[in-house]
Design an enzyme around this catalytic site. Structure first.
Site, mmCIF file in Angstrom:
data_model
loop_
_atom_site.group_PDB
_atom_site.id
_atom_site.type_symbol
_atom_site.label_atom_id
_atom_site.label_comp_id
_atom_site.label_asym_id
_atom_site.label_seq_id
_atom_site.Cartn_x
_atom_site.Cartn_y
_atom_site.Cartn_z
ATOM 1 N N ASN A 184 -12.845 30.182 -83.594
ATOM 2 C CA ASN A 184 -11.985 30.583 -82.484
ATOM 3 C C ASN A 184 -10.660 31.061 -83.063
ATOM 4 O O ASN A 184 -9.743 30.268 -83.310
ATOM 5 C CB ASN A 184 -11.778 29.421 -81.524
ATOM 6 C CG ASN A 184 -13.042 29.080 -80.762
ATOM 7 O OD1 ASN A 184 -13.429 29.798 -79.842
ATOM 8 N ND2 ASN A 184 -13.706 27.998 -81.165
ATOM 9 N N GLU A 185 -10.578 32.354 -83.298
ATOM 10 C CA GLU A 185 -9.414 32.958 -83.942
ATOM 11 C C GLU A 185 -8.241 33.070 -82.963
ATOM 12 O O GLU A 185 -8.412 32.876 -81.749
ATOM 13 C CB GLU A 185 -9.785 34.339 -84.482
ATOM 14 C CG GLU A 185 -10.857 34.332 -85.563
ATOM 15 C CD GLU A 185 -10.343 33.872 -86.922
ATOM 16 O OE1 GLU A 185 -9.278 33.238 -86.990
ATOM 17 O OE2 GLU A 185 -11.031 34.140 -87.925
ATOM 18 N N PRO A 186 -7.029 33.371 -83.475
ATOM 19 C CA PRO A 186 -5.875 33.559 -82.591
ATOM 20 C C PRO A 186 -6.192 34.515 -81.444
ATOM 21 O O PRO A 186 -6.818 35.554 -81.646
ATOM 22 C CB PRO A 186 -4.824 34.149 -83.537
ATOM 23 C CG PRO A 186 -5.151 33.548 -84.868
ATOM 24 C CD PRO A 186 -6.652 33.489 -84.900
ATOM 25 N N THR A 217 -8.873 35.049 -92.291
ATOM 26 C CA THR A 217 -10.092 34.243 -92.419
ATOM 27 C C THR A 217 -11.062 34.887 -93.397
ATOM 28 O O THR A 217 -11.655 34.216 -94.250
ATOM 29 C CB THR A 217 -10.761 34.082 -91.044
ATOM 30 O OG1 THR A 217 -9.850 33.420 -90.157
ATOM 31 C CG2 THR A 217 -12.045 33.273 -91.147
#
Length: 645
Positions: free
Chosen positions: A174-176, A193
């Site tokens: 769950n990235e920014p 990442t």
């Protein structure tokens, strides 16, 4: 029997303590001295959960993570299964994520990771293992993700979710920008990442750009959440997550909303939390000499003043009034700290002969010392302390450099082919012990994730070895004082290494015993991407411990340097060795002898600069910090911390 939490408090680095100590923290944190102790406690909690569910004839639903953080947890669970009879027959697992696209057989897949580290070694039923599938056709992914969510709900929801945390603040993938209500879905990976994963894939170009991940809401519905974070690289994001505002820019901050979440950290990952970084802001302190040093250096940086310009008001306005009351006046505090830091500076890293050494970092006698410079890889010596290395030789000490590993996996296939082709053109197979035609054929036809054959590993190791000789000769060291240990733990032909073994420790012990050093320099930088520095340092610690009864050990001091990733904080430095502009240039040229590591650094971590640039910038920055504190101005400084083993 004590609960996991009770045991954790018994051996934690520093327990949560009173509310005032943790008032800046919005998530419960348990801090440990090292990741091994912490991992055992987390594994114990999981084991207790599995057993309690079994006693009630219920299924235990675990959410599992991948990456380096949970590996020791899985190792302990495997141990408990084999030695204590812990059964996983009543366990159903759901993994957080998987790269997309990604075949299950690929060694970089999380499917491979989980079986390698856990599932192949326990009695879990294969049908109870759930890992997102990286081979689902793209047009079927949406339904697949919905089905994954529904399968978790049908199982009864996650009883326990294990998490790691990325530098972007991602949990799962769950990235920014991820929403708090997000479910399992396909997501585009952040560049940071992918950069952090690049060493596992031999370059960022090979890292998948997408992944399938559980969503934030999926994670938050777990009954219990434990997030693991180890090492200095995680300190900044841990602080932002634990003490910052809730924001989708740092998805891990959503965990602040969970009623049963705990961050399990080692002391390095917790280092930036206010209670450790600046405890005087939190409440009254026990002012040890080390804490005084840390606080006064911080105060100088906070007020942008040199030590001798600090006033009573500066101390009072920044939470240090109790220190002022204890010591009497800023003037006395300032003078004392100025002298302490001034005494760390020396141009004589082996000790200055015929000089009062009362306030010097090193002893004046013996005038000529036997010195071992341990280098985990075949370039850490010049990268980390090339200037000091040169000074020790020029000042007449008997210096030995000891390369602990071959460093062969850091040589690219393209670099190896280049050398193999030159050798193949120059020699015939009849007068050569190495079949270069075989090497060239293998490398040109090498499959993804295929382990190098022994001949290739030997060639790559020789490339690193000859580069090392070039650098040490340039520094001025005799060839007979260069030693290559090629420690067995490293020689796997792949990124994953074997555990440190007694054979490794014996090899290190033998070289120490043969030289009988007065000084040992070793890499204390544990931030390298794949942990080789830590294993090499542990080998040295174990060897020194075993040699403790030897008479020569009474006069042997251990100095730790840091490598290409971090430098010691000013308050931690016990010896600061200034470098002239010419010495900085000499160090740069020595590093550049390691041509296979130039331009395309395979294991650079989260810093895209070349090693020589990192080292130079770091040394110059240390000199600037000393200058800003009101001490002498130098071109650059290499820093060391003395360690009592």
């Amino acid at each position: 029997m004590k609960s996991a939490v009770e045991i954790s408090r018994d051996i934690s680095y520093k327990s949560a303590g009173k509310f005032e100590e943790t008032r800046f923290e919005k998530i419960h944190c348990e801090i440990f001295k090292n990741s091994m102790d912490a991992s055992k406690i987390v594994a114990l909690e999981i084991a207790q959960l599995i057993r309690s569910k079994k006693e009630k004839n219920k299924t235990c639903i675990l959410g599992l993570a991948t990456g380096s953080s949970p590996i020791k947890v899985y190792e302990e669970l495997v141990r408990m299964h084999k030695e204590e009879g812990l059964s996983f027959a009543n366990v159903i697992t759901f993994n957080l994520d998987e790269y997309y696209p990604m075949n299950k057989e690929n060694k970089q897949s999380y499917h491979y990771f989980m079986h390698e580290h856990l599932f192949n070694h326990i009695d879990i039923l294969p049908e109870n293992i759930n890992i997102p599938d990286g081979t689902i056709p793209f047009d079927e992914l949406n339904q697949y993700c919905i089905d994954y969510e529904m399968k978790i709900k049908k199982a009864g929801g996650l009883d326990f979710q294990l998490l790691g945390i990325g530098r972007t603040g991602h949990v799962g993938f769950n990235e920014p920008g991820s929403h708090i209500n997000s479910g399992t879905r396909i997501i585009t990976l952040d560049h940071i990442t992918r950069s952090d994963a690049s060493s596992d894939f031999n370059g960022i170009d090979n890292v998948p750009k997408k992944a399938v991940t559980m969503g934030v809401s999926t994670i938050l519905r777990s009954k219990r959440i434990v997030l693991l974070a180890w090492g200095q690289n995680k300190a900044a994001i841990v602080k932002k997550t634990v003490q910052g505002d809730i924001t989708s820019d740092v998805p891990a901050t959503f965990l602040q909303n969970h009623e049963n979440a705990t961050f399990v950290l080692d002391q390095f990952a917790a280092a930036d939390l206010t209670r450790f970084k600046t405890p005087w802001i939190v409440g009254e302190c026990i002012w040890t000499e080390e804490l005084k040093r840390k606080a006064i250096v911080w105060l100088c940086q906070k007020t942008n003043q040199s030590i001798l310009k600090l006033t009573d008001r500066d101390y009072n306005n920044h939470g240090m009034s109790d220190l002022l009351a204890q010591e009497g006046a800023a003037y006395d505090l300032n003078i004392n700290m100025f002298n302490i830091l001034q005494h760390t500076i020396t141009g004589w890293p082996g000790g200055k002969p015929n000089t009062d050494d009362t306030h010097r970092p090193e002893r004046a006698t013996p005038e000529k010392k036997r010195v071992i410079l341990f280098s985990p890889h075949p370039d850490d010596d010049v990268i980390s302390m090339g200037g000091t290395f040169s000074k020790l030789i020029k000042q007449g000490h008997d210096v030995h450099v000891v390369y602990q590993t071959s460093g062969n996996i850091a040589v690219t296939d393209e670099e190896a082919i280049k050398f193999a082709e030159v050798c193949n053109d120059f020699v015939t197979e009849e007068n050569c012990s190495i079949n270069f035609s075989k090497i060239i054929k293998f490398l040109r036809n090498k499959n993804e994730n295929e382990i190098d054959i022994p001949e290739v590993r030997k060639l790559k190791g020789l490339i690193r070895r000859r580069e090392s000789y070039g650098a040490t000769r340039y520094i001025g060291l005799k060839d007979q004082n260069v030693h290559f240990l090629d420690l067995p733990f490293y020689e796997t032909g792949q990124v994953k290494k074997n555990p440190l073994g007694q054979e490794d420790i014996n090899i290190v012990s033998d070289i120490i015993k043969s030289i009988k050093p007065h000084q040992v320099f070793a890499a204390g930088d544990l931030a390298d991407p794949h942990g080789t520095h830590e294993v090499c340092l542990n080998a040295i610690f174990a060897a020194l411990k075993s040699l403790k009864p030897e008479p020569f050990m009474n006069d042997c001091w251990l100095w730790l340097y840091r490598g290409a990733w971090h430098e010691w904080d000013i308050h931690e430095i016990d010896m600061a060795v200034p470098l002239s502009p010419d010495e900085v240039l000499l160090k740069r040229h020595a590093i550049l002898f390691h041509q296979s590591q130039k331009d395309r650094v395979m294991f650079q971590g989260n810093d895209s600069r070349e090693f020589w640039v990192r080292a130079e910038d770091r040394n110059k920055n240390t000199a600037k910090l000393y200058d800003k504190l009101g001490l002498a101005e130098y071109e650059a400084i290499e820093a060391f911390k003395r360690f009592d083993y």
